[in-house]
Structures are given as C-alpha cells and as structure tokens.
Design a protein around this motif. Structure first.
Motif, PDB file in Angstrom:
ATOM      1  N   LEU A  75      11.063 -16.133   7.502  1.00  0.00           N
ATOM      2  CA  LEU A  75       9.983 -16.834   8.188  1.00  0.00           C
ATOM      3  C   LEU A  75      10.320 -18.316   8.209  1.00  0.00           C
ATOM      4  N   VAL A  76      10.415 -18.886   9.405  1.00  0.00           N
ATOM      5  CA  VAL A  76      10.684 -20.318   9.546  1.00  0.00           C
ATOM      6  C   VAL A  76       9.340 -21.027   9.735  1.00  0.00           C
ATOM      7  N   VAL A  77       9.034 -21.941   8.820  1.00  0.00           N
ATOM      8  CA  VAL A  77       7.755 -22.658   8.856  1.00  0.00           C
ATOM      9  C   VAL A  77       8.018 -24.135   9.103  1.00  0.00           C
ATOM     10  N   VAL A  78       7.544 -24.628  10.239  1.00  0.00           N
ATOM     11  CA  VAL A  78       7.671 -26.049  10.571  1.00  0.00           C
ATOM     12  C   VAL A  78       6.373 -26.742  10.165  1.00  0.00           C
ATOM     13  N   ASN A  79       6.484 -27.766   9.334  1.00  0.00           N
ATOM     14  CA  ASN A  79       5.319 -28.505   8.850  1.00  0.00           C
ATOM     15  C   ASN A  79       5.271 -29.891   9.469  1.00  0.00           C
ATOM     16  N   CYS A  80       4.102 -30.262   9.960  1.00  0.00           N
ATOM     17  CA  CYS A  80       3.893 -31.592  10.532  1.00  0.00           C
ATOM     18  C   CYS A  80       2.802 -32.299   9.730  1.00  0.00           C
ATOM     19  N   TYR A  81       3.155 -33.462   9.172  1.00  0.00           N
ATOM     20  CA  TYR A  81       2.204 -34.260   8.393  1.00  0.00           C
ATOM     21  C   TYR A  81       2.029 -35.611   9.094  1.00  0.00           C
ATOM     22  N   PRO A  82       0.999 -35.762   9.935  1.00  0.00           N
ATOM     23  CA  PRO A  82       0.796 -37.043  10.632  1.00  0.00           C
ATOM     24  C   PRO A  82       0.440 -38.154   9.640  1.00  0.00           C
ATOM     25  N   PRO A  83       0.624 -39.422  10.032  1.00  0.00           N
ATOM     26  CA  PRO A  83       0.167 -40.522   9.168  1.00  0.00           C
ATOM     27  C   PRO A  83      -1.316 -40.360   8.848  1.00  0.00           C
ATOM     28  N   CYS A  84      -1.687 -40.701   7.615  1.00  0.00           N
ATOM     29  CA  CYS A  84      -3.057 -40.504   7.149  1.00  0.00           C
ATOM     30  C   CYS A  84      -3.666 -41.852   6.779  1.00  0.00           C
ATOM     31  N   PRO A  85      -4.865 -42.175   7.281  1.00  0.00           N
ATOM     32  CA  PRO A  85      -5.448 -43.497   7.002  1.00  0.00           C
ATOM     33  C   PRO A  85      -5.789 -43.723   5.528  1.00  0.00           C
ATOM     34  N   GLN A  86      -6.028 -42.643   4.780  1.00  0.00           N
ATOM     35  CA  GLN A  86      -6.363 -42.763   3.352  1.00  0.00           C
ATOM     36  C   GLN A  86      -5.612 -41.684   2.553  1.00  0.00           C
ATOM     37  N   PRO A  87      -4.300 -41.845   2.425  1.00  0.00           N
ATOM     38  CA  PRO A  87      -3.490 -40.785   1.808  1.00  0.00           C
ATOM     39  C   PRO A  87      -3.826 -40.504   0.349  1.00  0.00           C
ATOM     40  N   GLU A  88      -4.489 -41.441  -0.307  1.00  0.00           N
ATOM     41  CA  GLU A  88      -4.827 -41.243  -1.721  1.00  0.00           C
ATOM     42  C   GLU A  88      -5.970 -40.231  -1.906  1.00  0.00           C
TER      43      GLU A  88
ATOM     44  N   ASN B 199       1.395 -40.054   3.773  1.00  0.00           N
ATOM     45  CA  ASN B 199       1.417 -41.524   3.720  1.00  0.00           C
ATOM     46  C   ASN B 199       0.707 -42.092   4.949  1.00  0.00           C
ATOM     47  N   SER B 200       0.486 -43.394   4.935  1.00  0.00           N
ATOM     48  CA  SER B 200      -0.324 -44.011   5.998  1.00  0.00           C
ATOM     49  C   SER B 200       0.503 -44.551   7.164  1.00  0.00           C
ATOM     50  N   THR B 201       1.830 -44.524   7.054  1.00  0.00           N
ATOM     51  CA  THR B 201       2.645 -45.204   8.070  1.00  0.00           C
ATOM     52  C   THR B 201       3.567 -44.292   8.870  1.00  0.00           C
ATOM     53  N   LYS B 202       4.100 -43.246   8.240  1.00  0.00           N
ATOM     54  CA  LYS B 202       5.127 -42.445   8.920  1.00  0.00           C
ATOM     55  C   LYS B 202       4.737 -40.974   9.012  1.00  0.00           C
ATOM     56  N   PRO B 203       4.950 -40.369  10.192  1.00  0.00           N
ATOM     57  CA  PRO B 203       4.807 -38.906  10.254  1.00  0.00           C
ATOM     58  C   PRO B 203       5.963 -38.266   9.485  1.00  0.00           C
ATOM     59  N   ARG B 204       5.747 -37.070   9.002  1.00  0.00           N
ATOM     60  CA  ARG B 204       6.801 -36.357   8.270  1.00  0.00           C
ATOM     61  C   ARG B 204       6.925 -34.948   8.828  1.00  0.00           C
ATOM     62  N   ILE B 205       8.170 -34.518   9.009  1.00  0.00           N
ATOM     63  CA  ILE B 205       8.459 -33.159   9.463  1.00  0.00           C
ATOM     64  C   ILE B 205       9.342 -32.490   8.423  1.00  0.00           C
TER      65      ILE B 205
ATOM     66  N   ASP C 202      13.688 -37.930   6.620  1.00  0.00           N
ATOM     67  CA  ASP C 202      13.978 -38.933   5.589  1.00  0.00           C
ATOM     68  C   ASP C 202      12.720 -39.499   4.922  1.00  0.00           C
ATOM     69  N   VAL C 203      11.552 -38.893   5.203  1.00  0.00           N
ATOM     70  CA  VAL C 203      10.297 -39.381   4.620  1.00  0.00           C
ATOM     71  C   VAL C 203       9.971 -38.532   3.387  1.00  0.00           C
ATOM     72  N   GLU C 204       9.861 -39.160   2.222  1.00  0.00           N
ATOM     73  CA  GLU C 204       9.573 -38.386   1.020  1.00  0.00           C
ATOM     74  C   GLU C 204       8.130 -37.907   1.010  1.00  0.00           C
ATOM     75  N   GLY C 205       7.869 -36.861   0.261  1.00  0.00           N
ATOM     76  CA  GLY C 205       6.515 -36.309   0.188  1.00  0.00           C
ATOM     77  C   GLY C 205       6.434 -35.110  -0.734  1.00  0.00           C
ATOM     78  N   LEU C 206       7.560 -34.390  -0.909  1.00  0.00           N
ATOM     79  CA  LEU C 206       7.569 -33.206  -1.762  1.00  0.00           C
ATOM     80  C   LEU C 206       7.492 -33.600  -3.231  1.00  0.00           C
ATOM     81  N   GLN C 207       6.553 -32.970  -3.945  1.00  0.00           N
ATOM     82  CA  GLN C 207       6.460 -33.144  -5.391  1.00  0.00           C
ATOM     83  C   GLN C 207       6.520 -31.785  -6.076  1.00  0.00           C
ATOM     84  N   ILE C 208       7.153 -31.739  -7.259  1.00  0.00           N
ATOM     85  CA  ILE C 208       7.173 -30.514  -8.033  1.00  0.00           C
ATOM     86  C   ILE C 208       6.565 -30.774  -9.410  1.00  0.00           C
ATOM     87  N   MET C 209       6.065 -29.710 -10.016  1.00  0.00           N
ATOM     88  CA  MET C 209       5.542 -29.808 -11.371  1.00  0.00           C
ATOM     89  C   MET C 209       6.718 -29.680 -12.335  1.00  0.00           C
ATOM     90  N   TYR C 210       7.002 -30.730 -13.076  1.00  0.00           N
ATOM     91  CA  TYR C 210       8.128 -30.745 -14.013  1.00  0.00           C
ATOM     92  C   TYR C 210       7.637 -31.284 -15.350  1.00  0.00           C
TER      93      TYR C 210
END
Length: 368
Positions: free
Chosen positions: A219-232, A301-307, A253-261
């Motif tokens: 299954l190929v899943v394409v994720n789109c995360y538009p800029p968010c005015p209040q990402p917090e 984030n508030s400035t860049k879309p992420r794919i 090149d936009v970071e966003g992935l977090q893992i529980m470590y």
C-alpha cells in the motif's frame, strides 16, 4: 437556537472538515479550528505545572548501506539491522538505487496531485478501506474525535496490474511515475526481507513466510501536511505503529517525523535521498517480540508544506500472521495470537485507533 438547528450547524461543520485540511487552507485559515486542537498533554509542546515539556533534539538513526549487503562485510550489516530493529524499530537506508529521478519525480508528482482542485481530488474520497484508491484526511476520519493536520492518498499497489487502472489519471504522468516508484520500492522490500530474515537467523530460501511476503500486499500512502498557523496545538499524525511487516518511507527535506525512543519523543534527522525503514506490527508478531514496532508521530510547521510517501508491505491480505515456528519452542512460547488482515480492519473500523492498542490486543499473557 433549537436543538435541531444546532445539530444542522454541527453537521455542516463536520462536512467542512471531512473535505480535508488542504481544502481548509486553500480557503484561507488564520487559526487552527477546535476540531484539530489536541488535548494539552498530547501536543508537541505542553506545559506541566513546573516546567515546559519540549521534544528532545534530533536523532540520527542507524544507517544501512544496501550496497554493503552485497559485499564481504554482509554479516556486519546484518548485525546492525538486528540491533536497529531491537533498539530503535527504525533505521535509514542509503545507496538503495532510487536516489535520483524515481524518488524526486514521485515527490513532485504527488505535490501536483494535492495542488489539484478539491473537486478533482474528491473523486477518490471514500470510507471503504478496501477501495483500490482512497483519498481522505486525518488518521481515521470516520472515528477520530480530534482530527490530524493531514490529507492522504492511499494506493493499493500489488499486484500492480490489478490496481494501476484505478489510480488517479491526473496529473497526466501520475500513474506512470507512481508505478515506477511502487515497482522499485517492492524490489527494495524484497531485498530488505531477505536481510531481515537472515538477521533473525532464518534462511529465506524455501521459508513459507518468505514466499508469502514475496507475493504480499503493498500500500503506497502519500501524506500531505500543509503549513499550519498554530503547529503547537495539533499533530500531522498521532502516535501509532504501522500494522504491516515493514514500511519504507520517502520524505522531502522538511523534518516532521518523530519516534518514541527511551520514553521520549525525538525528531528523526532526514537524510536527503534516504529511506526510513521501520518495523511494523506484523514483523513484531513474526519475530515473537524480538523486533519492535515503535510508536511514531508527525509534527507540522507554520511555514513549509511537507510531503512523505510511505510504502507499507506485508503478507497477502488473506494470510494468517503468527510468530515464526523457527523462533518459538517450549522455552520461548508464542507471545502473540494468530491474526489476519480482516481482524485488523474490523478492529480499526470499530473504534478510534490509538497508540499500539491493536497489537496489544493480540498479545498472549502467559501465567508463570
């Protein structure tokens, strides 16, 4: 306002959110709607009475050079894979042969898809989880109490000829570029499965599970995360583990992935051209708990879309997933119940998906 009028207003609001976060953003948005605001303790940054809790610094995951699997130090690479799957549940793959146009073209054509008018994208919107193409929003838009800042396009991809005709025909080169990407990620998965099984000291030649995985689901899943005015205040995706065997994730090149470590949320440093590989629930079951599917989430984030493009691979949808008999005996009994894809779908269709709840429901609690 009468109860019936209030109900109509609520229904209209919900319809608006069902169209997706990209649609909201395209129509002008200066603050995050209440539907997307997470409880304070689930937010990326939250305040305890005595201190401000922030995510830890970026994490550099173990790096696997696929080219080294074909060289004399293969055994060292296999040990690194085993350690990564046991300690992180994630690693990054380089020298995989897709560093050039295939990856770049996939990211670009997916950006173009999400830039299409809503009317074009919405042709593929459905709540049917078995649909060959599914466009939607949030994590599970029919069950989520709080929505995520994400739109997605899900493409069933194996066997490719069965699904290719259903894929979006716009942009005009979407099908051809996505097909190349799906084919090459499937080949990468086949290579990774052989290495993962070998790292578990299982000979893939003639192994039933290895044969099933070769003909398994993709299954190929394409994720789109538009800029968010209040990402917090919100999340791109909530804490979850992937249900399959292995996921191959391509990011821009936009970071966003977090893992529980080590009980902390850490941001994964994106390496240009690399793939992030993570253990899924099915591999945790198959390895009888030796390899761990790890919780991960996505920040916005508030400035860049992420794919990002995730290629989820596992056994055929009709297969039963269980601990490998080669990894269990009377001293190490099975830790998980046999399960199948239908059980998984029934579970997530009936409730709001949270954390690793489905996998936890499959654990066997032995009396000692």
């Amino acid at each position: 306002m009468s109860p019936s009028m209030i109900a109509l207003v609520v229904e209209e609001e919900n319809k608006k959110y069902q169209r997706g976060v990209k649609h909201l953003c395209d129509n002008g948005l200066t603050k995050v709607p209440t539907k997307y605001i997470w409880p304070e303790t689930d937010r990326p940054i939250f305040t305890k009475p005595d201190k401000l809790i922030k995510p830890k610094q970026n994490l550099k995951l173990p790096i696997i050079d696929i080219a080294e699997l074909l060289r004399p130090n293969r055994s060292h690479v296999l040990r690194t894979i085993a350690e990564a799957c046991e300690n992180y549940g994630f690693f990054q793959v380089v020298n995989h042969g897709m560093e050039g146009d295939v990856s770049r073209n996939m990211i670009e054509v997916c950006k173009k898809f999400f830039e299409l008018p809503y009317e074009e994208r919405s042709k593929y919107m459905t709540s049917d989880m078995s649909a060959p193409v599914r466009y939607g929003t949030s994590f599970n838009q029919s069950k989520d109490n709080v929505f995520c800042w994400r739109d997605f396009l899900k493409l069933s991809a194996h066997p490719l000829p069965d699904y290719f005709p259903y894929w979006p025909s716009s942009p005009s080169d979407f099908r051809s570029l996505a097909a190349i990407y799906a084919k090459e990620t499937k080949e990468m998965f086949d290579l990774m499965v052989k290495a993962i099984l070998e790292s578990l000291e299982i000979d893939g030649e003639g192994d039933k599970a290895a044969e099933e995985l070769k003909e398994g689901s993709q299954l190929v899943v394409v994720n789109c995360y538009p800029p968010c005015p209040q990402p917090e205040l919100t999340l791109g995706m909530p804490p979850h583990s992937d249900y399959g065997f292995v996921t191959l994730l391509l990011q821009d090149d936009v970071e966003g992935l977090q893992i529980m470590y080590r009980d902390e949320w850490v941001t994964v440093d994106p390496i240009p051209g690399s793939f992030v590989v993570n253990v899924g629930d099915h591999l945790e079951i198959f390895s009888n708990g030796r390899y761990k599917s790890v919780l991960h989430r996505v920040l916005v984030n508030s400035t860049k879309p992420r794919i990002s493009v995730a290629s989820l691979h596992s056994f055929p949808l009709t297969s039963v997933v269980k601990p490998s008999p080669k990894l269990t005996d009377k001293h190490n009994p099975p830790q998980y119940m046999d399960t199948d894809f239908a059980t998984f779908l029934q579970y997530i269709s009936s409730r709001e998906p949270k954390w690793k709840n489905f996998l936890e429901s499959r654990k066997i609690h032995h009396i000692r």
